[in-house]
Scaffold this motif. Structure first.
Motif, PDB file in Angstrom:
ATOM      1  N   UNK A   1       6.943   5.944   3.544  1.00 38.20           N
ATOM      2  CA  UNK A   1       5.715   5.696   4.299  1.00 38.20           C
ATOM      3  C   UNK A   1       4.491   5.971   3.421  1.00 38.20           C
ATOM      4  N   UNK A   2       4.528   7.058   2.657  1.00 39.18           N
ATOM      5  CA  UNK A   2       3.421   7.380   1.753  1.00 39.18           C
ATOM      6  C   UNK A   2       3.227   6.278   0.713  1.00 39.18           C
ATOM      7  N   UNK A   3       4.317   5.748   0.172  1.00 40.01           N
ATOM      8  CA  UNK A   3       4.208   4.659  -0.812  1.00 40.01           C
ATOM      9  C   UNK A   3       3.537   3.438  -0.179  1.00 40.01           C
ATOM     10  N   UNK A   4       3.885   3.136   1.080  1.00 41.77           N
ATOM     11  CA  UNK A   4       3.236   2.009   1.766  1.00 41.77           C
ATOM     12  C   UNK A   4       1.757   2.298   1.996  1.00 41.77           C
ATOM     13  N   UNK A   5       1.427   3.533   2.388  1.00 39.08           N
ATOM     14  CA  UNK A   5       0.014   3.914   2.548  1.00 39.08           C
ATOM     15  C   UNK A   5      -0.738   3.723   1.233  1.00 39.08           C
ATOM     16  N   UNK A   6      -0.138   4.161   0.131  1.00 36.20           N
ATOM     17  CA  UNK A   6      -0.785   4.026  -1.184  1.00 36.20           C
ATOM     18  C   UNK A   6      -0.984   2.558  -1.551  1.00 36.20           C
ATOM     19  N   UNK A   7      -0.006   1.711  -1.211  1.00 35.78           N
ATOM     20  CA  UNK A   7      -0.146   0.281  -1.503  1.00 35.78           C
ATOM     21  C   UNK A   7      -1.282  -0.322  -0.676  1.00 35.78           C
TER      22      UNK A   7
ATOM     23  N   UNK B   1       1.936  -5.072   9.277  1.00 40.38           N
ATOM     24  CA  UNK B   1       3.299  -5.229   9.786  1.00 40.38           C
ATOM     25  C   UNK B   1       4.241  -4.604   8.769  1.00 40.38           C
ATOM     26  N   UNK B   2       5.089  -3.726   9.275  1.00 39.38           N
ATOM     27  CA  UNK B   2       5.914  -2.858   8.446  1.00 39.38           C
ATOM     28  C   UNK B   2       7.377  -3.212   8.632  1.00 39.38           C
ATOM     29  N   UNK B   3       8.108  -3.369   7.533  1.00 41.43           N
ATOM     30  CA  UNK B   3       9.549  -3.574   7.643  1.00 41.43           C
ATOM     31  C   UNK B   3      10.206  -2.274   8.076  1.00 41.43           C
ATOM     32  N   UNK B   4      11.027  -2.332   9.107  1.00 45.02           N
ATOM     33  CA  UNK B   4      11.739  -1.146   9.574  1.00 45.02           C
ATOM     34  C   UNK B   4      11.274  -0.714  10.949  1.00 45.02           C
ATOM     35  N   UNK B   5      11.641   0.525  11.297  1.00 44.25           N
ATOM     36  CA  UNK B   5      11.292   1.010  12.644  1.00 44.25           C
ATOM     37  C   UNK B   5      10.490   2.307  12.636  1.00 44.25           C
ATOM     38  N   UNK B   6      10.092   2.770  11.456  1.00 45.43           N
ATOM     39  CA  UNK B   6       9.329   4.028  11.379  1.00 45.43           C
ATOM     40  C   UNK B   6       8.109   3.845  10.487  1.00 45.43           C
ATOM     41  N   UNK B   7       6.970   4.347  10.963  1.00 48.17           N
ATOM     42  CA  UNK B   7       5.735   4.305  10.177  1.00 48.17           C
ATOM     43  C   UNK B   7       4.770   5.297  10.786  1.00 48.17           C
ATOM     44  N   UNK B   8       3.888   5.824   9.975  1.00 43.17           N
ATOM     45  CA  UNK B   8       2.813   6.690  10.458  1.00 43.17           C
ATOM     46  C   UNK B   8       1.505   5.933  10.287  1.00 43.17           C
ATOM     47  N   UNK B   9       0.682   5.997  11.294  1.00 45.65           N
ATOM     48  CA  UNK B   9      -0.586   5.266  11.298  1.00 45.65           C
ATOM     49  C   UNK B   9      -1.347   5.487   9.985  1.00 45.65           C
ATOM     50  N   UNK B  10      -1.870   4.391   9.450  1.00 43.50           N
ATOM     51  CA  UNK B  10      -2.703   4.472   8.256  1.00 43.50           C
ATOM     52  C   UNK B  10      -4.156   4.294   8.666  1.00 43.50           C
ATOM     53  N   UNK B  11      -4.917   5.388   8.528  1.00 44.26           N
ATOM     54  CA  UNK B  11      -6.330   5.397   8.919  1.00 44.26           C
ATOM     55  C   UNK B  11      -6.469   4.823  10.325  1.00 44.26           C
ATOM     56  N   UNK B  12      -7.386   3.849  10.506  1.00 42.25           N
ATOM     57  CA  UNK B  12      -7.592   3.303  11.863  1.00 42.25           C
ATOM     58  C   UNK B  12      -7.031   1.886  11.996  1.00 42.25           C
ATOM     59  N   UNK B  13      -6.130   1.507  11.086  1.00 43.40           N
ATOM     60  CA  UNK B  13      -5.595   0.143  11.108  1.00 43.40           C
ATOM     61  C   UNK B  13      -4.384   0.080  12.044  1.00 43.40           C
TER      62      UNK B  13
END
Length: 191
Positions: free
Chosen positions: A88-94, A106-118
């Protein structure tokens, strides 16, 4: 046939990671914003493509994308925060590195933590459903493979040129014989 977008008429980035199941090396993630009219018949989940097809698609994605970025989280960071949080952190950094701010992720998979206000949506097997996630999967995979090929030059005993850090029988045998390297994830079952 992949769908062009999850939410029409907004700037949407697809995100995916590569290397989550590896014993060694960073986890890589990519975020890609494709133009609304993007189309490519070969584009698919990176795992459904040959290495040659992935590398043929990479420059097409990079040249066609409105914005794209690749980011990493190191083996040491993975050991500190676990592989799910690291992915998740790597996706946030990207996403942070994108030159265009997306209005939806849109995130591949079923788990993610909100990135800022997006706002975001997770999509199981999204890399086989949406073009921007498939594009992100290809960038994450090819950039990670390139990185593991570079590491192989310094650590040929682990055969990372072949296994890319994944837990193959030969990789585990090399860890047993030579011990783990500084690039191994020490919280993973190495043997």
């Amino acid at each position: 046939m992949l769908l062009p977008f999850f939410t029409p008429n907004i700037i949407e980035a697809g995100c995916d990671e590569a290397g989550r199941g590896c014993l060694a090396g960073p986890v890589f993630a990519a975020a890609v914003v494709l133009p609304a009219d993007f189309s490519n018949d070969l584009l698919n989940d990176s795992k459904q493509l040959t290495e040659k097809q992935r590398y043929a698609l990479r420059p097409i994605i990079e040249q066609s994308a409105v914005a794209w970025a690749v980011a990493t989280v190191s083996a040491g960071e993975i050991d500190e925060i676990n592989i799910l949080n690291a992915s998740i952190l790597a996706m946030h950094r990207a996403v942070e590195k994108l030159t265009v701010r997306p209005e939806h992720l849109i995130i591949d998979g079923n788990r993610f933590k909100k990135y800022k206000d997006i706002p975001h949506d997770t999509v199981v097997k999204g890399d086989g459903k949406y073009m921007s996630i498939a594009a992100a999967s290809i960038l994450a995979k090819t950039y990670r493979d390139d990185y593991m090929m570079q590491l192989h030059e310094k650590f040929p005993q682990y055969a990372w040129d072949v296994n890319k850090g994944y837990p193959t029988k030969k990789h585990r045998q090399a860890i047993a014989e030579y011990g783990p390297s500084e690039w191994h994830r020490m919280t993973f079952r190495l043997l």
